[in-house]
Write an enzyme that holds these catalytic residues in place. Structure first.
Site, PDB file in Angstrom:
ATOM      1  N   HIS A  59       8.778  44.266   2.478  1.00  0.00           N
ATOM      2  CA  HIS A  59       7.411  43.769   2.635  1.00  0.00           C
ATOM      3  C   HIS A  59       6.538  44.428   1.567  1.00  0.00           C
ATOM      4  CE1 HIS A  59       7.782  42.512   7.149  1.00  0.00           C
ATOM      5  NE2 HIS A  59       8.856  42.176   6.441  1.00  0.00           N
ATOM      6  N   GLU A  61       3.815  46.134   1.595  1.00  0.00           N
ATOM      7  CA  GLU A  61       3.384  47.511   1.864  1.00  0.00           C
ATOM      8  C   GLU A  61       4.526  48.496   1.649  1.00  0.00           C
ATOM      9  OE1 GLU A  61       1.073  44.772   4.688  1.00  0.00           O
ATOM     10  OE2 GLU A  61       3.119  44.920   3.914  1.00  0.00           O
ATOM     11  N   CYS A  89       2.382  44.526   9.409  1.00  0.00           N
ATOM     12  CA  CYS A  89       3.217  44.263  10.584  1.00  0.00           C
ATOM     13  C   CYS A  89       3.597  45.614  11.199  1.00  0.00           C
ATOM     14  CB  CYS A  89       4.452  43.469  10.177  1.00  0.00           C
ATOM     15  SG  CYS A  89       5.683  44.445   9.283  1.00  0.00           S
ATOM     16  N   CYS A  92       5.529  47.848   8.757  1.00  0.00           N
ATOM     17  CA  CYS A  92       4.709  48.361   7.663  1.00  0.00           C
ATOM     18  C   CYS A  92       3.693  49.378   8.163  1.00  0.00           C
ATOM     19  CB  CYS A  92       4.018  47.213   6.942  1.00  0.00           C
ATOM     20  SG  CYS A  92       5.194  46.149   6.080  1.00  0.00           S
TER      21      CYS A  92
END
Length: 162
Positions: A59, A61, A89, A92
């Protein structure tokens, strides 16, 4: 406008949104992230690489956190602010907390992500429920020697605590 955010925050968020849009155009997911130090210098950039790298943990991040940790040669990213085009999320968010970032600022939220076809909201709701209701079984088997790795850790004089 949130009273805790500044013009600089909004500028960094605008950059994350641009990164996310560029990533979509390049075949990636619609997420972008920055890690910025207290002087306003960008330390690391991340774009969603899940489909590009076949890595479900890539992801934006997490990509930015990995880059910042490598750049700083340190897993502790205190002193940095994470800017994200979307609310992190649960993975993250946890990664950001483990990285010890000072602050997290995001543009879109989990409801915006759900409208865009992403299941962040579903995971937040899942974690709020009792594990016995989850579709994936989570089983605990308390082995007799389950504490041995922690004993070894505590005994290791050269360990780097985190």
């Amino acid at each position: 406008m949130n009273q805790q955010t500044s013009d600089a925050d909004r500028a960094f968020l605008a950059t994350t949104i641009q990164l996310a849009k560029e990533n979509v155009a390049a075949g990636g997911g619609p997420f972008g992230a920055l890690l910025v130090d207290a002087r306003g210098e960008v330390v690391a950039v991340g774009q969603n690489r899940v489909t590009r790298d076949n890595d479900p943990t890539a992801h934006a991040e997490v990509v930015a956190i990995r880059a910042a940790a490598q750049s700083r040669q340190n897993f502790n990213l205190s002193g940095l602010t994470l800017y994200s085009s979307c609310e992190p999320c649960p993975m993250c968010l946890a990664s950001s907390l483990w990285a010890r970032v000072d602050r997290i600022v995001f543009a879109a939220d989990r409801h915006d992500a759900a409208e865009g076809g992403f299941d962040d909201l579903e995971f937040y709701e899942l974690f709020a429920r009792d594990r016995s209701t989850w579709g994936t079984p989570i089983d605990w088997e308390p082995m007799d020697d389950r504490g041995a790795p922690f004993d070894a850790w505590r005994a290791e004089e050269s360990r780097i605590d985190y």
